[in-house]
Design a protein around this motif. Structure first.
Motif, PDB file in Angstrom:
ATOM      1  N   SER A  75     -11.673   4.394   6.264  1.00  0.00           N
ATOM      2  CA  SER A  75     -11.457   4.672   7.210  1.00  0.00           C
ATOM      3  C   SER A  75     -12.454   6.301   7.798  1.00  0.00           C
ATOM      4  O   SER A  75     -13.487   5.615   8.295  1.00  0.00           O
ATOM      5  CB  SER A  75     -10.824   5.009   8.684  1.00  0.00           C
ATOM      6  N   ARG A  87       1.501  12.904   2.314  1.00  0.00           N
ATOM      7  CA  ARG A  87       1.677  11.388   1.406  1.00  0.00           C
ATOM      8  C   ARG A  87       1.686  12.183  -0.228  1.00  0.00           C
ATOM      9  O   ARG A  87       2.049  10.925  -0.600  1.00  0.00           O
ATOM     10  CB  ARG A  87       1.016  10.874   1.728  1.00  0.00           C
ATOM     11  N   GLN A 133       1.536   9.297  -3.488  1.00  0.00           N
ATOM     12  CA  GLN A 133       0.153   8.835  -3.458  1.00  0.00           C
ATOM     13  C   GLN A 133      -0.053   9.384  -4.496  1.00  0.00           C
ATOM     14  O   GLN A 133       0.381  11.188  -4.451  1.00  0.00           O
ATOM     15  CB  GLN A 133      -1.275   9.281  -2.101  1.00  0.00           C
ATOM     16  N   PHE A 183      -7.884   6.316  10.292  1.00  0.00           N
ATOM     17  CA  PHE A 183      -6.688   5.205   9.601  1.00  0.00           C
ATOM     18  C   PHE A 183      -5.548   5.537  10.962  1.00  0.00           C
ATOM     19  O   PHE A 183      -4.787   4.659  11.516  1.00  0.00           O
ATOM     20  CB  PHE A 183      -6.985   4.550   9.040  1.00  0.00           C
ATOM     21  N   ARG A 184      -5.436   6.910  10.553  1.00  0.00           N
ATOM     22  CA  ARG A 184      -4.012   6.878  11.051  1.00  0.00           C
ATOM     23  C   ARG A 184      -4.353   7.017  12.368  1.00  0.00           C
ATOM     24  O   ARG A 184      -3.191   6.863  13.210  1.00  0.00           O
ATOM     25  CB  ARG A 184      -3.857   8.346  10.480  1.00  0.00           C
ATOM     26  N   SER A 230       1.030  -1.361   0.458  1.00  0.00           N
ATOM     27  CA  SER A 230      -0.435   0.260   0.361  1.00  0.00           C
ATOM     28  C   SER A 230       0.975   1.526  -0.333  1.00  0.00           C
ATOM     29  O   SER A 230       0.314   2.135   0.500  1.00  0.00           O
ATOM     30  CB  SER A 230      -1.099  -0.164   1.200  1.00  0.00           C
ATOM     31  N   LYS A 288      -8.578   3.110  -4.065  1.00  0.00           N
ATOM     32  CA  LYS A 288      -8.384   3.092  -2.482  1.00  0.00           C
ATOM     33  C   LYS A 288      -8.854   5.234  -2.144  1.00  0.00           C
ATOM     34  O   LYS A 288      -7.085   5.793  -2.987  1.00  0.00           O
ATOM     35  CB  LYS A 288      -7.611   3.114  -1.602  1.00  0.00           C
ATOM     36  N   LYS A 348      -4.401   5.012  -5.393  1.00  0.00           N
ATOM     37  CA  LYS A 348      -4.229   5.103  -3.972  1.00  0.00           C
ATOM     38  C   LYS A 348      -4.425   6.486  -3.926  1.00  0.00           C
ATOM     39  O   LYS A 348      -3.059   7.112  -4.519  1.00  0.00           O
ATOM     40  CB  LYS A 348      -3.260   4.532  -3.116  1.00  0.00           C
ATOM     41  N   TYR A 354     -14.917  -1.666   6.815  1.00  0.00           N
ATOM     42  CA  TYR A 354     -14.626  -2.519   8.273  1.00  0.00           C
ATOM     43  C   TYR A 354     -16.177  -2.274   8.591  1.00  0.00           C
ATOM     44  O   TYR A 354     -16.107  -2.890   9.951  1.00  0.00           O
ATOM     45  CB  TYR A 354     -14.674  -0.982   8.686  1.00  0.00           C
TER      46      TYR A 354
END
Ligand code: PBG
Ligand code: ZN
Length: 324
Positions: free
Chosen positions: A273, A216, A220, A203-204, A164, A247, A194, A312
């Motif tokens: 998330s 990023r 990304q 998520f972080r 990822s 994603k 991504k 999730y």
């Protein structure tokens, strides 16, 4: 032409609707992301992701037994290491948290597909997805570490390797590394398109992986780009990816659709998330019907063209869908 054509005829009852339904959801195509941490009997709630926890290996195994019984296809593991350093060494250690968890799950007889996410950001002290030289992530130096991690995870029992990190050339590097170590039959799911997304926020917190400086965006993708996503997917397929991922999912349904129609390969989508947390928050406020919004969301991602959904919501959705 009206009144000869009456589309409502085929909507008259649930049986009629089910008969002509074009898209179906199945637990067999859902993958549940899980966070595994050191210790025993640890179950730390993730405040921004209601219902999600950091679990120690013993509780992870227990939880996986239940999820497996619901018919969920698999889990993807993210590790929270004991300690972090600039080279992310805990990410490719043989006795790291994810290899340990993989071995425990296999020993416990879990037959769900075990996906290992491969990235450095949970293990580096600076929180970036590779090693840093001159204030930027060094692409080629990172490839070797991702390859090492992939081999360690495959040896520990990972059924699928899922990088990822968004480094260029990593699928080829990992494929070579796996083949050389006797894992020619282990599939690679690449996070091919991504995006640098604000939807990863919760998520972080969950993975304790926020970058300590900068962001990023040098690795990304830019959220404005669609053609670039097709190039990324083409490259990863040339390099040997077996499944490609888009994603996040919801702001990028057009990308999912274009990838699916351009390349005849299995496509995965990560319902990330932030997408999960927004639905939970609105339902906690009583503003939406959580169950219906959840199912409609997952259906929409499938209808756009995703074969597999990482979400999730997997256990909750599987409970509604039943086994097939
Ligand atoms: C790490 C990684 C991230 C997610 C999965 N793997 C976060 C990031 O790139 O910062 C996000 C998943 C989610 O938001 O649910 N490379
Ligand atoms: Zn990362």
């Amino acid at each position: 032409m009206f009144p000869i054509e009456r589309p409502r005829r085929l909507r008259s009852s649930e049986r009629m609707r089910a008969m002509v339904r074009e898209t179906r959801l199945s637990a067999a195509q859902l993958i549940y992301p899980m966070f595994v941490c050191p210790g025993s009997n640890v179950r730390t709630p993730i405040s921004s992701m209601p219902g999600c926890f950091q679990l120690s290996i013993d509780l992870l195994v227990e939880e996986c037994r239940k999820i497996e019984d619901l018919g969920v296809a698999g889990v993807i593991l993210f590790g929270i290491p004991e300690s972090k350093d600039p080279e992310g060494t805990a990410g490719y250690a043989e006795d790291g948290i994810v290899p340990k968890a993989l071995r425990a799950l296999k020993e416990a007889g879990i037959t769900m597909l075990l996906w290992a996410d491969v990235c450095m950001c949970e293990y580096t002290s600076h929180g970036h997805c590779g090693i840093i030289h001159d204030n930027d992530v060094d692409n080629d130096a990172t490839l070797e570490l991702l390859t090492r991690a992939s081999v360690v995870y495959a040896k520990a029992g990972a059924d699928i390797i899922a990088p990822s990190d968004m480094m260029d050339g990593r699928v080829a590097a990992i494929r070579d590394g796996l083949d050389a170590e006797g894992f020619a039959n282990t599939p690679i799911v690449s996070y091919a398109a991504k995006y640098a997304s604000a939807y990863y926020g919760p998520f972080r917190e969950a993975a304790e992986s926020a970058p300590q400086f900068g962001d990023r965006r040098s690795y990304q993708m830019d959220p404005a780009n669609a053609e670039e996503a097709l190039r990324e997917v083409a490259l990863d397929l040339e390099e040997g990816a077996d499944i490609v991922m888009v994603k996040p999912a919801l702001p990028y349904l057009d990308i999912i659709h274009r990838v699916k129609t351009t390349f005849q390969v299995p496509v995965a989508a990560y319902n990330v998330s932030g997408e999960y947390s927004m639905i939970c928050a609105a339902s906690e406020k009583g503003w939406i019907d959580k169950e219906r919004v959840m199912m409609e969301t997952l259906l929409g991602i499938r209808r756009a063209g995703a074969d597999i959904i990482l979400t999730y919501f997997a256990p909750e959705a599987a409970r509604i869908l039943g086994r097939d």
